[in-house]
Design an enzyme around this catalytic site. Sequence first.
Site, PDB file in Angstrom:
ATOM      1  N   CYS A 131     -15.318  33.853  42.132  1.00 16.30           N
ATOM      2  CA  CYS A 131     -16.263  32.610  42.360  1.00 16.30           C
ATOM      3  C   CYS A 131     -16.567  32.980  43.996  1.00 16.30           C
ATOM      4  CB  CYS A 131     -15.751  31.344  41.937  1.00 16.30           C
ATOM      5  SG  CYS A 131     -16.603  29.729  42.286  1.00 16.30           S
ATOM      6  N   CYS A 134     -17.260  29.111  45.601  1.00 21.74           N
ATOM      7  CA  CYS A 134     -16.382  29.202  45.557  1.00 21.74           C
ATOM      8  C   CYS A 134     -15.275  29.224  47.127  1.00 21.74           C
ATOM      9  CB  CYS A 134     -15.044  29.211  44.600  1.00 21.74           C
ATOM     10  SG  CYS A 134     -16.026  28.331  43.095  1.00 21.74           S
ATOM     11  N   ASP A 135     -15.204  30.858  46.807  1.00 18.13           N
ATOM     12  CA  ASP A 135     -14.282  31.817  48.267  1.00 18.13           C
ATOM     13  C   ASP A 135     -15.024  31.567  48.993  1.00 18.13           C
ATOM     14  OD1 ASP A 135     -12.239  30.628  46.681  1.00 18.13           O
ATOM     15  OD2 ASP A 135     -12.044  32.073  45.294  1.00 18.13           O
TER      16      ASP A 135
END
Length: 304
Positions: A131, A134-135
């Site tokens: 992701c 997300c990261d």
Amino acid sequence: MRYDLAIIGAGPAGLSASVYASRYGIKNIIIGGISGGLVTETHEIGNWLGTQKISGFEFAQKAIEHVKSLQAEIKTAEVDEIEKNGDNFVLFLKSGEKLEARAVLLAMGTKHRHLRVAGEKEFSGKGVSYCATCDGFFYRGKKVAVVGGSDSAASAALHLASIAEKVFLIYRKDKLRAEDFWVQSVLKNEKIEVLYNTNIKEIKGNEKVKEIILDNFFKDSDVLKIDGVFVEIGLEPNVNLVENLNIDLDEDGHIKIESDGRTTEKGIWAAGDITTGSDKFKQIVTAAAEGAIAASSISKYLKK
């Protein structure tokens, strides 16, 4: 607790189904591990009619607010098993809870495919991610690799290019398969370098990812020093839950559905990326449409 309809999966298909079900007067509950589903990981949505640009997270939040405004219940949980009880169904949650419903809609969507190479599992969460949204923040000013050639891979590479120092887009074929819009955006971005006809053989490091071993040479070496690897090689249907049910799957593991979303198990429908519907065109718009169609069919079924 008893419901008319239990919707398993809180992505666009399940949320759309809930909106329609609520408007039909059907008492429904959505059960999902992630409210919004994988769409929350999408950096940018640019093909939702009437909205030129929106992040996946914002899109999901708006959808959830819509569902809640109609008094539907959303439960953050995972279903462990579905069991038939006469004409109804009992859902056993991993938390130990159970609930009963007259009809069930399966909208669990898909899960990320893995590279299945040495080091991937060991460094998951330590430099290997699925992701970018997300990261990506953790790789500011660093060098990262994105694996894949699809829309999601191109979108992830572009998102990471706004954060990282350098992005290598690694693809096994000689031409990206993403939409032309994404391909042109990638090729114009000076921070992104595409490595064609290349695969990752191994991911190496100490406590975190430090390098990857390629099956093709890049600048006279098969070793590429890297801080993070983002895997975007596609998705597979999340169908583990249906193993004990009389539900037919196709050769790729997608749930076979009729035009109204019915499966081969009476009282159970399916919608979204998990199905054979919409010519397997995995888009938010098709998932939402299948959810709405299934809700309409379920409404007719319950009235009988």
